[in-house]
Design an enzyme around this catalytic site. Structure first.
Site, mmCIF file in Angstrom:
data_model
loop_
_atom_site.group_PDB
_atom_site.id
_atom_site.type_symbol
_atom_site.label_atom_id
_atom_site.label_comp_id
_atom_site.label_asym_id
_atom_site.label_seq_id
_atom_site.Cartn_x
_atom_site.Cartn_y
_atom_site.Cartn_z
ATOM 1 N N ARG A 14 3.627 -1.867 9.386
ATOM 2 C CA ARG A 14 4.177 -3.106 9.041
ATOM 3 C C ARG A 14 4.627 -2.942 7.624
ATOM 4 N NH1 ARG A 14 -0.562 -5.024 5.891
ATOM 5 N NH2 ARG A 14 -2.290 -3.542 6.031
ATOM 6 N N THR A 36 -3.693 2.407 10.534
ATOM 7 C CA THR A 36 -5.075 2.708 10.216
ATOM 8 C C THR A 36 -6.004 2.670 11.536
ATOM 9 O OG1 THR A 36 -5.700 0.772 9.230
ATOM 10 C CG2 THR A 36 -4.927 2.735 7.774
ATOM 11 N N TYR A 154 -3.519 0.845 -9.990
ATOM 12 C CA TYR A 154 -2.296 0.798 -8.939
ATOM 13 C C TYR A 154 -1.170 1.743 -9.999
ATOM 14 C CZ TYR A 154 1.347 -0.556 -5.973
ATOM 15 O OH TYR A 154 2.602 -0.916 -5.260
ATOM 16 N N ILE A 187 8.812 -6.733 -3.096
ATOM 17 C CA ILE A 187 9.420 -6.823 -1.683
ATOM 18 C C ILE A 187 8.579 -7.650 -0.987
ATOM 19 C CG2 ILE A 187 9.815 -5.405 -0.032
ATOM 20 C CD1 ILE A 187 11.518 -4.689 -2.739
HETATM 21 P P1 NAP Z 1 1.858 -3.180 3.444
HETATM 22 O O1 NAP Z 1 2.453 -4.341 4.084
HETATM 23 O O2 NAP Z 1 0.370 -3.657 2.883
HETATM 24 O O3 NAP Z 1 1.417 -2.063 4.486
HETATM 25 C C1 NAP Z 1 0.563 -0.971 4.067
HETATM 26 C C2 NAP Z 1 0.674 0.176 4.961
HETATM 27 O O4 NAP Z 1 -0.278 1.163 4.584
HETATM 28 C C3 NAP Z 1 0.196 -0.410 6.565
HETATM 29 O O5 NAP Z 1 0.748 0.204 7.496
HETATM 30 C C4 NAP Z 1 -1.509 0.327 6.397
HETATM 31 O O6 NAP Z 1 -1.891 0.537 7.716
HETATM 32 C C5 NAP Z 1 -1.272 1.551 5.487
HETATM 33 N N1 NAP Z 1 -2.421 1.829 4.961
HETATM 34 C C6 NAP Z 1 -3.167 1.176 4.150
HETATM 35 N N2 NAP Z 1 -4.438 1.870 3.853
HETATM 36 C C7 NAP Z 1 -4.258 3.124 4.431
HETATM 37 C C8 NAP Z 1 -5.053 4.241 4.694
HETATM 38 N N3 NAP Z 1 -5.898 4.355 4.037
HETATM 39 N N4 NAP Z 1 -4.471 5.129 5.254
HETATM 40 C C9 NAP Z 1 -3.464 5.482 6.002
HETATM 41 N N5 NAP Z 1 -2.543 3.952 5.904
HETATM 42 C C10 NAP Z 1 -2.997 3.053 5.159
HETATM 43 O O7 NAP Z 1 2.306 -2.697 2.273
HETATM 44 P P2 NAP Z 1 3.966 -2.524 1.473
HETATM 45 O O8 NAP Z 1 4.018 -3.530 0.808
HETATM 46 O O9 NAP Z 1 4.802 -2.414 3.209
HETATM 47 O O10 NAP Z 1 3.894 -1.252 0.755
HETATM 48 C C11 NAP Z 1 4.331 -0.167 1.395
HETATM 49 C C12 NAP Z 1 4.267 0.944 0.122
HETATM 50 O O11 NAP Z 1 5.135 0.716 -0.903
HETATM 51 C C13 NAP Z 1 2.862 1.196 -0.731
HETATM 52 O O12 NAP Z 1 2.983 2.540 -1.184
HETATM 53 C C14 NAP Z 1 3.192 0.268 -1.910
HETATM 54 O O13 NAP Z 1 2.313 0.403 -2.968
HETATM 55 C C15 NAP Z 1 4.693 0.312 -2.131
HETATM 56 N N6 NAP Z 1 5.212 -0.826 -2.954
HETATM 57 C C16 NAP Z 1 5.427 -2.021 -2.363
HETATM 58 C C17 NAP Z 1 6.019 -3.062 -2.915
HETATM 59 C C18 NAP Z 1 5.930 -4.501 -2.372
HETATM 60 O O14 NAP Z 1 6.486 -5.452 -3.164
HETATM 61 N N7 NAP Z 1 5.605 -4.987 -1.209
HETATM 62 C C19 NAP Z 1 6.275 -2.858 -4.311
HETATM 63 C C20 NAP Z 1 6.390 -1.458 -5.021
HETATM 64 C C21 NAP Z 1 5.735 -0.625 -4.055
HETATM 65 P P3 NAP Z 1 -2.770 -0.706 8.669
HETATM 66 O O15 NAP Z 1 -1.721 -1.739 9.170
HETATM 67 O O16 NAP Z 1 -3.220 -0.130 9.590
HETATM 68 O O17 NAP Z 1 -3.458 -1.411 7.610
#
Ligand code: NAP
Length: 247
Positions: A14, A36, A154, A187
């Site tokens: 996702r 996961t 974080y 995002i």
């Molecule tokens: P998200 O929608 O919460 O998705 C997180 C993803 O990581 C999911 O696919 C989840 O799998 C997987 N995950 C979580 N724990 C895990 C584990 N222990 N082992 C393997 N996979 C794991 O997050 P996102 O917003 O797309 O963020 C993606 C990356 O961008 C992250 O590193 C986040 O810190 C970074 N980021 C995001 C933002 C933002 O505004 N969204 C801003 C800056 C940086 P499941 O679906 O199975 O739970």
């Protein structure tokens, strides 16, 4: 063995990871992604099928070396090859002011976001070194540069990631491997969906473009860093944040 390059994206079920998978599939890669749980792996499988993406969904817990080793072996069995491009995308938040943070909150984020960076990168780096080519792209965060109250755990993990990438970039520069970060601002994904409307409005007000970004905005930067056009860029961080932080 196919002549297509293989890309592995952690946390592709996702959000940003899924957008990266969809974008990279347009550029002739075999796209491997992880979730996961059975549920998230199946959801990713359905996305791959629905979007006619050449690739596969795997189960992975980046906190666990055995799970990472299993993934490495499964990919090797399925493709007789190893990933050319690794996108370290999976990550979590577990926010609290430091004064109220307990050990489990601190360790949860550090283990998932930073210890895993060491484990996953090291596991997939070995075969890149043998091939004398590869790309490692890590998803950091704007808060690594700005800091953010309530996120000491974080922010430690995301700024550590940038230092890790610079150091590894120097170690493997002569091996044809580049190591870079993409640093997203705010995002729209499940991660930021935890914020209430007032918090989102407050955040947007501080962004020069006055809006949050889309997962695709991050995917485009990753796609560039994965491409041959980025072969002379290493140890760098590309900020994608609507102007929220400028280097
Ligand atoms: P998200 O929608 O919460 O998705 C997180 C993803 O990581 C999911 O696919 C989840 O799998 C997987 N995950 C979580 N724990 C895990 C584990 N222990 N082992 C393997 N996979 C794991 O997050 P996102 O917003 O797309 O963020 C993606 C990356 O961008 C992250 O590193 C986040 O810190 C970074 N980021 C995001 C933002 C933002 O505004 N969204 C801003 C800056 C940086 P499941 O679906 O199975 O739970």
């Amino acid at each position: 063995m196919s002549d297509k390059k293989i890309v592995l994206i952690t946390g592709a079920s996702r959000g940003i990871g899924l957008a990266i998978a969809k974008e990279l599939s347009k550029h002739n890669y075999i796209v491997l992604g992880t979730g996961t749980s059975e549920k998230s792996v199946n959801s990713l499988k359905n996305e791959l099928v629905a979007n006619k993406i050449d690739g596969k969904a795997y189960k992975l817990d980046i906190r666990n070396q055995e799970s990472i080793d299993n993934l490495f072996n499964e990919i090797n069995d399925d493709y007789s090859d190893t990933p050319d491009i690794l996108v370290n995308n999976a990550g979590i938040t577990n926010d609290s002011l430091l004064i109220r943070m307990d050990d489990s909150q601190w360790l949860d984020v550090i283990n998932t976001n930073i210890n895993s960076l060491y484990r996953v990168s090291k596991t997939f780096l070995k075969s890149m070194i043998k091939k004398r080519k590869g790309r490692i792209i890590c998803i950091s965060s704007v808060v690594a540069s700005t800091g953010n109250a309530g996120q000491t755990n974080y922010v430690t993990s995301k700024s550590g990631m940038i230092g890790f990438c610079k150091s590894l970039a120097k170690e493997v520069a002569t091996r044809g491997i580049t190591v870079n970060c993409v640093s997203p601002g705010f995002i729209e994904t499940d991660m930021t969906d935890k914020l209430n409307d007032a918090q989102k409005e407050q955040i947007s007000k501080n962004i020069p473009m006055i809006k949050m970004g889309h997962a695709e905005d991050i995917a485009y930067a990753v796609s560039f860093l994965a491409s041959d056009r980025a072969s002379y860029i290493t140890g760098e961080t590309i900020n994608v944040n609507g102007g929220l932080f400028m280097q």
